[in-house]
Design an enzyme around this catalytic site. Structure first.
Site, PDB file in Angstrom:
ATOM      1  N   ALA A   1       5.041  -5.968 -11.090  1.00  0.00           N
ATOM      2  CA  ALA A   1       6.337  -6.327 -10.615  1.00  0.00           C
ATOM      3  C   ALA A   1       7.251  -4.704 -10.421  1.00  0.00           C
ATOM      4  CB  ALA A   1       7.202  -7.257 -11.340  1.00  0.00           C
TER       5      ALA A   1
ATOM      6  N   CYS B   1       0.499   1.897   4.959  1.00  0.00           N
ATOM      7  CA  CYS B   1      -0.606   0.874   5.479  1.00  0.00           C
ATOM      8  C   CYS B   1       0.140  -0.308   5.351  1.00  0.00           C
ATOM      9  CB  CYS B   1      -1.865   1.028   4.451  1.00  0.00           C
ATOM     10  SG  CYS B   1      -2.511   2.515   4.695  1.00  0.00           S
TER      11      CYS B   1
ATOM     12  N   ARG C   1       5.852   8.340   2.866  1.00  0.00           N
ATOM     13  CA  ARG C   1       5.987   7.127   4.022  1.00  0.00           C
ATOM     14  C   ARG C   1       6.507   5.891   3.565  1.00  0.00           C
ATOM     15  NH1 ARG C   1       0.904   8.375   7.655  1.00  0.00           N
ATOM     16  NH2 ARG C   1      -0.002   8.613   5.576  1.00  0.00           N
TER      17      ARG C   1
HETATM   18  C1  UGA Z   1      -3.636   0.207   0.693  1.00  0.00           C
HETATM   19  C2  UGA Z   1      -4.918  -0.712   0.442  1.00  0.00           C
HETATM   20  O1  UGA Z   1      -4.708  -1.033  -0.949  1.00  0.00           O
HETATM   21  C3  UGA Z   1      -6.253  -0.192   0.811  1.00  0.00           C
HETATM   22  O2  UGA Z   1      -7.325  -0.971   0.377  1.00  0.00           O
HETATM   23  C4  UGA Z   1      -6.145   0.062   2.290  1.00  0.00           C
HETATM   24  O3  UGA Z   1      -7.427   0.793   2.909  1.00  0.00           O
HETATM   25  C5  UGA Z   1      -5.126   1.008   2.801  1.00  0.00           C
HETATM   26  O4  UGA Z   1      -3.570   0.476   2.211  1.00  0.00           O
HETATM   27  C6  UGA Z   1      -4.897   1.094   4.048  1.00  0.00           C
HETATM   28  O5  UGA Z   1      -4.840   0.226   4.892  1.00  0.00           O
HETATM   29  O6  UGA Z   1      -5.356   2.229   4.673  1.00  0.00           O
HETATM   30  P1  UGA Z   1      -2.372   2.391  -0.191  1.00  0.00           P
HETATM   31  O7  UGA Z   1      -1.229   1.988   0.809  1.00  0.00           O
HETATM   32  O8  UGA Z   1      -2.940   3.814  -0.167  1.00  0.00           O
HETATM   33  O9  UGA Z   1      -3.543   1.329   0.227  1.00  0.00           O
HETATM   34  O10 UGA Z   1      -1.901   2.120  -1.334  1.00  0.00           O
HETATM   35  P2  UGA Z   1      -2.075   0.969  -2.736  1.00  0.00           P
HETATM   36  O11 UGA Z   1      -2.599   1.672  -3.722  1.00  0.00           O
HETATM   37  O12 UGA Z   1      -2.630  -0.291  -2.262  1.00  0.00           O
HETATM   38  O13 UGA Z   1      -0.569   0.802  -3.096  1.00  0.00           O
HETATM   39  C7  UGA Z   1       0.279   0.429  -1.920  1.00  0.00           C
HETATM   40  C8  UGA Z   1       1.877   0.032  -2.559  1.00  0.00           C
HETATM   41  O14 UGA Z   1       1.902  -1.234  -3.243  1.00  0.00           O
HETATM   42  C9  UGA Z   1       2.593   1.327  -3.496  1.00  0.00           C
HETATM   43  O15 UGA Z   1       3.680   1.646  -3.006  1.00  0.00           O
HETATM   44  C10 UGA Z   1       2.269   0.522  -4.648  1.00  0.00           C
HETATM   45  O16 UGA Z   1       3.306   1.147  -5.651  1.00  0.00           O
HETATM   46  C11 UGA Z   1       2.583  -0.995  -4.531  1.00  0.00           C
HETATM   47  N1  UGA Z   1       2.123  -1.755  -5.431  1.00  0.00           N
HETATM   48  C12 UGA Z   1       0.848  -1.788  -5.729  1.00  0.00           C
HETATM   49  C13 UGA Z   1       2.853  -2.473  -6.238  1.00  0.00           C
HETATM   50  O17 UGA Z   1       4.247  -2.414  -6.131  1.00  0.00           O
HETATM   51  N2  UGA Z   1       2.412  -3.190  -7.305  1.00  0.00           N
HETATM   52  C14 UGA Z   1       1.199  -3.420  -7.539  1.00  0.00           C
HETATM   53  O18 UGA Z   1       0.565  -4.363  -8.375  1.00  0.00           O
HETATM   54  C15 UGA Z   1       0.224  -2.636  -6.677  1.00  0.00           C
END
Ligand code: UGA
Length: 447
Positions: free
Chosen positions: A256, A264, A331
């Site tokens: 959270a 993405c 972004r």
């Molecule tokens: C995401 C997907 O995880 C990848 O599998 C996918 O290939 C990629 O998009 C894409 O479409 O190219 P990404 O955007 O690099 O990857 O980052 P994530 O690690 O997934 O995190 C995304 C966001 O969610 C971050 O802002 C992170 O802080 C947030 N987040 C993540 C949370 O707030 N809580 C969580 O429990 C997990």
């Protein structure tokens, strides 16, 4: 096998080095001549762990960079389309570069190959690619496949070389496209045991948007549950742990906080929603996911007000500007909304990010971007945490307390244990956990 990568952006370049590492012969192409020059010199134009090392290892032998498509395509087994698909104002993706790349390949190819769409695209993009090939009289000599990527920024090389799954969409099961793609991924499957799923084109295309939307939904869901925790005295960390132990739910993506950002999730949700609207399907569940995520940014401002009373005239330190740790990518980052909102309330904001600081200087012209975490908090009225960089959690909280003018922390990423912050005498507001006010843990619904 010989692979041509069209578009050396985040996805294209990481895929290129990944394929080279698997033993294939790779030619990288990009319309940006400057980018190609940098890559030829072994310099990736963006940071990603292990990328520069792998590029250096394979550059000039297994990977080359070229500008002549016709020559590059001779005897190639596959051309991966990895070009940008920017979002249009209505949320739909602009697929003009995909169309151009397809035409270019169709016009330049002189030997049989498979066009593989790897850029994130809506369902039926492959249908349009097929139409282009038909129009150009090349369908048959050129086959089509979809092979979505699932790379995370900051872990892209690792995700490429150790994927959870490989998805391949084809027109005809067992046909040339499937054989070529299976051949390309055979060394990876052998090395990692990753499951390889072969589907029709539409299914493969949909898996990507459905997966990213589901992950975003998990985040908005846990953030909604966190809001209930705050009202009831339950603890979101324990709730998430208890939920995650159920194998059907799983422990990941249940953190959270201030919500998701990046290039993405926001983009893919908008595109998926637009596509659902276009085909008359109800994906309104994603409207809620987006709204909840937007509201997290308002909720952190409310927490700042709760902690400091009047924001006007206060110096607020911000730790973390990038949308997540391990990247300098701003972004759709929460900081882009939170900092202007603090400033609109009259705050002087002093911010630090271990990677995004330089880029942030132009993005936040009226914000004091400083060179280290301690300078940011020196004499500040409160600290707001927006990105969970590991080095923040490693700083001694007593040091944080001594540097701040008042020991107030509003934590958008639940970095510290509540009990530790209470014991150190902080006023500490986080997400889905009890508030700490002047060292006292205040549990809603309990005395
Ligand atoms: C995401 C997907 O995880 C990848 O599998 C996918 O290939 C990629 O998009 C894409 O479409 O190219 P990404 O955007 O690099 O990857 O980052 P994530 O690690 O997934 O995190 C995304 C966001 O969610 C971050 O802002 C992170 O802080 C947030 N987040 C993540 C949370 O707030 N809580 C969580 O429990 C997990």
């Amino acid at each position: 096998m010989k692979i041509v990568i069209i578009g050396c952006g985040h996805v294209g370049l990481v895929s290129a080095v990944g394929f080279a590492e698997l033993g294939h012969q790779v030619v990288g192409m990009d319309s940006d001549a400057q980018r190609i020059e940098l890559l030829r010199a072994g310099q990736p134009w963006f940071y990603e762990p292990d990328l520069a090392e792998l590029l250096e290892q394979h550059n000039g032998n297994r990977i080359t960079f070229a500008t002549d498509l016709k020559e590059a395509l001779v005897d190639a087994d596959a051309a991966f389309i990895c070009v940008a698909t920017p979002t249009r104002p209505d949320g739909r993706l602009n697929l003009v570069y995909v169309e151009q790349a397809t035409h270019n390949v169709a016009e330049s190819a002189t030997t049989p190959l498979v066009i593989v769409e790897k850029s994130t695209v809506p369902v039926h993009t492959s249908k349009r690619i097929i139409e282009v090939l038909e129009m150009d009289g090349k369908l048959g000599m050129i086959e089509v496949a979809s092979n979505p990527e699932f790379l995370r920024e900051g872990a892209a090389v690792r995700d490429t070389l150790d994927p959870d799954r490989i998805v391949i969409g084809v027109r005809t099961r067992g046909g040339t496209a499937e054989q070529v793609l299976r051949g390309i991924y055979a060394p990876l499957v052998e090395r990692t045991g990753a499951p390889l799923l072969v589907t029709d084109l539409e299914t493969a295309e949909l898996i990507k948007h459905a997966s990213n939307s589901f992950l975003a939904m998990k985040i908005s869901y846990i953030n909604s549950v966190a809001a209930v925790c705050e009202k009831t005295g339950a603890d979101i960390d324990e709730v998430a742990r208890g939920m995650g132990l159920d194998a059907r739910i799983g422990p990941h993506f249940l953190s959270a906080g201030v919500g998701y950002g990046g290039s993405c999730f926001p983009k893919d949700l908008a595109a998926f929603l637009a596509q659902a609207a276009d085909v008359g399907a109800d994906m309104s569940i994603l409207d809620a996911v987006r709204r909840i995520n937007r509201e997290q940014r308002d909720r952190i401002i409310d927490k700042v007000k709760q902690a400091v009373w009047n924001i006007d005239g206060k110096t607020i330190a911000v730790w973390g500007l990038a949308f997540k740790p391990g990247t300098d990518d701003l972004r759709e980052a929460p900081s882009l909304d939170v900092i202007p909102a603090l400033q609109a309330e009259g705050a002087h904001v002093r911010a630090f990010d271990p990677a995004a600081g330089q880029i942030a200087k132009s993005e936040f012209p009226t914000t004091d971007i400083v060179a280290d975490a301690m300078t940011a908090i020196e004499g500040a009225d409160a600290l707001v945490v927006l990105t969970e960089w590991r080095e923040f959690a490693a700083i001694d909280i007593q040091q944080v307390k001594d540097a701040l003018r008042r020991p107030i922390v509003i934590d958008g990423r639940n970095l510290w244990p509540v009990e530790a912050m209470a014991a150190a005498g902080f006023t500490y507001l986080s997400f889905g956990r009890p508030d700490v006010v002047a060292g006292q843990v205040k549990r809603a619904g309990r005395n």
